[in-house]
Motif scaffolding. Structure first.
Motif, PDB file in Angstrom:
ATOM      1  N   PRO A 122     -25.653 -43.416  32.129  1.00  0.00           N
ATOM      2  CA  PRO A 122     -26.119 -42.368  33.048  1.00  0.00           C
ATOM      3  C   PRO A 122     -24.979 -41.388  33.270  1.00  0.00           C
ATOM      4  CG  PRO A 122     -25.737 -44.444  34.216  1.00  0.00           C
ATOM      5  CD  PRO A 122     -25.598 -44.739  32.755  1.00  0.00           C
ATOM      6  N   GLN A 123     -25.283 -40.103  33.199  1.00  0.00           N
ATOM      7  CA  GLN A 123     -24.210 -39.111  33.349  1.00  0.00           C
ATOM      8  C   GLN A 123     -24.341 -38.357  34.663  1.00  0.00           C
ATOM      9  OE1 GLN A 123     -21.372 -38.683  31.675  1.00  0.00           O
ATOM     10  NE2 GLN A 123     -21.955 -40.530  30.565  1.00  0.00           N
ATOM     11  N   PRO A 124     -23.214 -37.978  35.259  1.00  0.00           N
ATOM     12  CA  PRO A 124     -23.257 -37.287  36.554  1.00  0.00           C
ATOM     13  C   PRO A 124     -23.951 -35.934  36.478  1.00  0.00           C
ATOM     14  CG  PRO A 124     -20.977 -37.536  35.774  1.00  0.00           C
ATOM     15  CD  PRO A 124     -21.849 -38.226  34.790  1.00  0.00           C
ATOM     16  N   ASP A 125     -24.625 -35.562  37.567  1.00  0.00           N
ATOM     17  CA  ASP A 125     -25.238 -34.235  37.680  1.00  0.00           C
ATOM     18  C   ASP A 125     -24.212 -33.207  38.125  1.00  0.00           C
ATOM     19  OD1 ASP A 125     -28.108 -35.148  37.379  1.00  0.00           O
ATOM     20  OD2 ASP A 125     -27.444 -36.390  39.045  1.00  0.00           O
ATOM     21  N   VAL A 126     -23.237 -33.660  38.878  1.00  0.00           N
ATOM     22  CA  VAL A 126     -22.197 -32.762  39.392  1.00  0.00           C
ATOM     23  C   VAL A 126     -20.837 -33.413  39.187  1.00  0.00           C
ATOM     24  CG1 VAL A 126     -21.504 -31.324  41.353  1.00  0.00           C
ATOM     25  CG2 VAL A 126     -23.739 -32.433  41.364  1.00  0.00           C
ATOM     26  N   VAL A 127     -19.917 -32.682  38.586  1.00  0.00           N
ATOM     27  CA  VAL A 127     -18.544 -33.177  38.431  1.00  0.00           C
ATOM     28  C   VAL A 127     -17.623 -32.208  39.175  1.00  0.00           C
ATOM     29  CG1 VAL A 127     -16.679 -33.689  36.803  1.00  0.00           C
ATOM     30  CG2 VAL A 127     -19.059 -34.214  36.183  1.00  0.00           C
ATOM     31  N   ILE A 128     -16.864 -32.737  40.122  1.00  0.00           N
ATOM     32  CA  ILE A 128     -15.926 -31.905  40.889  1.00  0.00           C
ATOM     33  C   ILE A 128     -14.504 -32.363  40.584  1.00  0.00           C
ATOM     34  CG2 ILE A 128     -15.172 -31.186  43.192  1.00  0.00           C
ATOM     35  CD1 ILE A 128     -18.030 -31.622  44.170  1.00  0.00           C
ATOM     36  N   VAL A 129     -13.747 -31.470  39.997  1.00  0.00           N
ATOM     37  CA  VAL A 129     -12.350 -31.775  39.659  1.00  0.00           C
ATOM     38  C   VAL A 129     -11.467 -31.250  40.785  1.00  0.00           C
ATOM     39  CG1 VAL A 129     -10.485 -31.433  38.001  1.00  0.00           C
ATOM     40  CG2 VAL A 129     -12.868 -31.530  37.189  1.00  0.00           C
ATOM     41  N   LEU A 130     -10.732 -32.167  41.415  1.00  0.00           N
ATOM     42  CA  LEU A 130      -9.791 -31.768  42.469  1.00  0.00           C
ATOM     43  C   LEU A 130      -8.467 -31.461  41.777  1.00  0.00           C
ATOM     44  CD1 LEU A 130     -10.789 -34.580  44.980  1.00  0.00           C
ATOM     45  CD2 LEU A 130     -11.582 -32.200  44.968  1.00  0.00           C
ATOM     46  N   ASP A 131      -8.136 -30.198  41.766  1.00  0.00           N
ATOM     47  CA  ASP A 131      -6.990 -29.758  40.971  1.00  0.00           C
ATOM     48  C   ASP A 131      -5.705 -29.729  41.796  1.00  0.00           C
ATOM     49  OD1 ASP A 131      -5.765 -28.567  38.614  1.00  0.00           O
ATOM     50  OD2 ASP A 131      -5.661 -26.732  39.817  1.00  0.00           O
ATOM     51  N   ILE A 132      -4.730 -30.545  41.381  1.00  0.00           N
ATOM     52  CA  ILE A 132      -3.397 -30.498  42.012  1.00  0.00           C
ATOM     53  C   ILE A 132      -2.355 -30.475  40.894  1.00  0.00           C
ATOM     54  CG2 ILE A 132      -4.034 -31.711  44.151  1.00  0.00           C
ATOM     55  CD1 ILE A 132      -2.612 -34.226  42.929  1.00  0.00           C
ATOM     56  N   SER A 133      -1.128 -30.117  41.261  1.00  0.00           N
ATOM     57  CA  SER A 133      -0.060 -30.111  40.254  1.00  0.00           C
ATOM     58  C   SER A 133       0.462 -31.537  40.073  1.00  0.00           C
ATOM     59  CB  SER A 133       1.076 -29.195  40.696  1.00  0.00           C
ATOM     60  OG  SER A 133       1.769 -29.802  41.777  1.00  0.00           O
ATOM     61  N   PRO A 134       1.054 -31.836  38.934  1.00  0.00           N
ATOM     62  CA  PRO A 134       1.678 -33.152  38.735  1.00  0.00           C
ATOM     63  C   PRO A 134       2.754 -33.431  39.782  1.00  0.00           C
ATOM     64  CG  PRO A 134       1.473 -32.025  36.636  1.00  0.00           C
ATOM     65  CD  PRO A 134       1.062 -31.039  37.694  1.00  0.00           C
ATOM     66  N   GLU A 135       3.450 -32.376  40.213  1.00  0.00           N
ATOM     67  CA  GLU A 135       4.505 -32.560  41.230  1.00  0.00           C
ATOM     68  C   GLU A 135       3.895 -33.054  42.545  1.00  0.00           C
ATOM     69  OE1 GLU A 135       4.186 -29.851  39.329  1.00  0.00           O
ATOM     70  OE2 GLU A 135       5.967 -30.081  38.053  1.00  0.00           O
ATOM     71  N   THR A 136       2.765 -32.459  42.927  1.00  0.00           N
ATOM     72  CA  THR A 136       2.078 -32.913  44.150  1.00  0.00           C
ATOM     73  C   THR A 136       1.630 -34.359  43.986  1.00  0.00           C
ATOM     74  OG1 THR A 136       1.326 -30.678  44.637  1.00  0.00           O
ATOM     75  CG2 THR A 136       0.093 -32.462  45.668  1.00  0.00           C
ATOM     76  N   SER A 137       1.133 -34.690  42.807  1.00  0.00           N
ATOM     77  CA  SER A 137       0.682 -36.058  42.533  1.00  0.00           C
ATOM     78  C   SER A 137       1.825 -37.050  42.758  1.00  0.00           C
ATOM     79  CB  SER A 137       0.169 -36.148  41.091  1.00  0.00           C
ATOM     80  OG  SER A 137      -0.102 -37.464  40.739  1.00  0.00           O
ATOM     81  N   LEU A 138       2.977 -36.734  42.206  1.00  0.00           N
ATOM     82  CA  LEU A 138       4.124 -37.644  42.352  1.00  0.00           C
ATOM     83  C   LEU A 138       4.592 -37.714  43.803  1.00  0.00           C
ATOM     84  CD1 LEU A 138       6.483 -37.351  39.278  1.00  0.00           C
ATOM     85  CD2 LEU A 138       4.470 -38.752  39.651  1.00  0.00           C
ATOM     86  N   LYS A 139       4.606 -36.555  44.472  1.00  0.00           N
ATOM     87  CA  LYS A 139       5.043 -36.517  45.876  1.00  0.00           C
ATOM     88  C   LYS A 139       4.131 -37.401  46.723  1.00  0.00           C
ATOM     89  CE  LYS A 139       6.290 -32.228  46.598  1.00  0.00           C
ATOM     90  NZ  LYS A 139       5.671 -30.918  46.921  1.00  0.00           N
ATOM     91  N   ARG A 140       2.815 -37.290  46.474  1.00  0.00           N
ATOM     92  CA  ARG A 140       1.856 -38.062  47.283  1.00  0.00           C
ATOM     93  C   ARG A 140       1.904 -39.553  46.966  1.00  0.00           C
ATOM     94  NH1 ARG A 140      -3.626 -34.328  46.956  1.00  0.00           N
ATOM     95  NH2 ARG A 140      -2.859 -32.567  48.168  1.00  0.00           N
ATOM     96  N   SER A 141       2.342 -39.923  45.766  1.00  0.00           N
ATOM     97  CA  SER A 141       2.312 -41.362  45.438  1.00  0.00           C
ATOM     98  C   SER A 141       3.558 -42.087  45.933  1.00  0.00           C
ATOM     99  CB  SER A 141       2.075 -41.594  43.948  1.00  0.00           C
ATOM    100  OG  SER A 141       2.961 -40.831  43.191  1.00  0.00           O
ATOM    101  N   LYS A 142       4.529 -41.349  46.456  1.00  0.00           N
ATOM    102  CA  LYS A 142       5.715 -41.927  47.130  1.00  0.00           C
ATOM    103  C   LYS A 142       6.317 -43.093  46.350  1.00  0.00           C
ATOM    104  CE  LYS A 142       4.079 -40.819  51.796  1.00  0.00           C
ATOM    105  NZ  LYS A 142       2.621 -40.984  51.819  1.00  0.00           N
ATOM    106  N   GLY A 143       6.464 -42.912  45.058  1.00  0.00           N
ATOM    107  CA  GLY A 143       7.167 -43.926  44.270  1.00  0.00           C
ATOM    108  C   GLY A 143       6.281 -45.022  43.693  1.00  0.00           C
TER     109      GLY A 143
END
Ligand code: TMP
Length: 199
Positions: A122-143
């Motif tokens: 089954p495939q999604p009817d709506v796909v929402i990509v939350l776009d962030i930078s890799p730097e934000t990703s690393l900052k938010r994952s706190k190590g």
């Protein structure tokens, strides 16, 4: 109400998928809809455990085998998702086939082959990509990072893949750098259109 709605949140790690899935779930329930949330990879299955072992660096698989494992992990949940949709429940996924395509594309795998192994799910009817930078990703994952998250260049490639595939397949891209409620306003705006159509 005859409703079939399958929504998928996508994005690189720490883009806010789980937060938006939870906000949307509560919002929809508040409006009388029945809602199920499912997250991939599903680490509770045999295949999910193999994926976990790979992400923790305990197992090695080639990119093709990884791709097949991620897809098989979705196939394990095909009947469950279909039963929810048939029952008129709204399904919200935190990652699904689009993650497979975006990460697989960033790994250099051919798109037609990746699409082929997802065919029949089954495939999604709506796909929402939350776009962030890799730097934000690393900052938010706190190590606390898995092997992909530790690779800024790879995350940049995945971000590019999401944008490329969004254009190709009509996925929505939402700026995920803002606070969760601002992002959620955009999510509601998108989802409301589908609820109107389904009425
Ligand atoms: P998670 O951190 O959201 O649990 O996902 C684990 C990692 O697996 C994440 O880096 C994205 C990756 N992934 C794929 O490469 N292909 C897929 O099909 C899925 C669902 C996840």
């Amino acid at each position: 109400m005859n409703l079939r709605l399958f929504i998928d949140f996508e994005g690189i790690d720490k883009s806010g998928k789980a937060t938006q899935a939870s906000l949307l779930r509560n919002w929809l329930i508040g409006r009388g809809f029945r809602v199920e949330v499912i997250s991939f990879p599903d680490y509770t299955t045999e295949i999910g455990l193999a994926i976990k072992a790979f992400l923790d660096g305990l197992k090695q698989f080639s990119p093709e085998v990884r791709q097949l494992l991620y897809a098989a992990n979705r196939w394990e949940r095909k009947n469950l998702i279909e039963s929810w949709l048939t029952d008129g429940r709204i399904v919200i996924a935190d990652r699904y086939t689009p993650s497979g395509l975006a990460y697989g594309y960033a790994n250099g795998l051919p798109l037609d082959w990746m699409i082929c192994i997802e065919k029949g799910l089954p495939q999604p009817d709506v796909v929402i990509v939350l776009d962030i930078s890799p730097e934000t990703s690393l900052k938010r994952s706190k190590g606390r990072v898995d092997r992909y998250e530790s690779d800024l260049k790879f995350l940049e490639n995945v971000r590019f893949s999401y944008k490329f595939l969004a254009e190709k397949f009509g996925w929505y891209i939402v700026d995920g750098e803002r606070n969760p409620l601002e992002i959620f306003n955009d999510v509601i705006r998108i989802i409301s259109r589908y609820l109107d159509i389904a009425k």
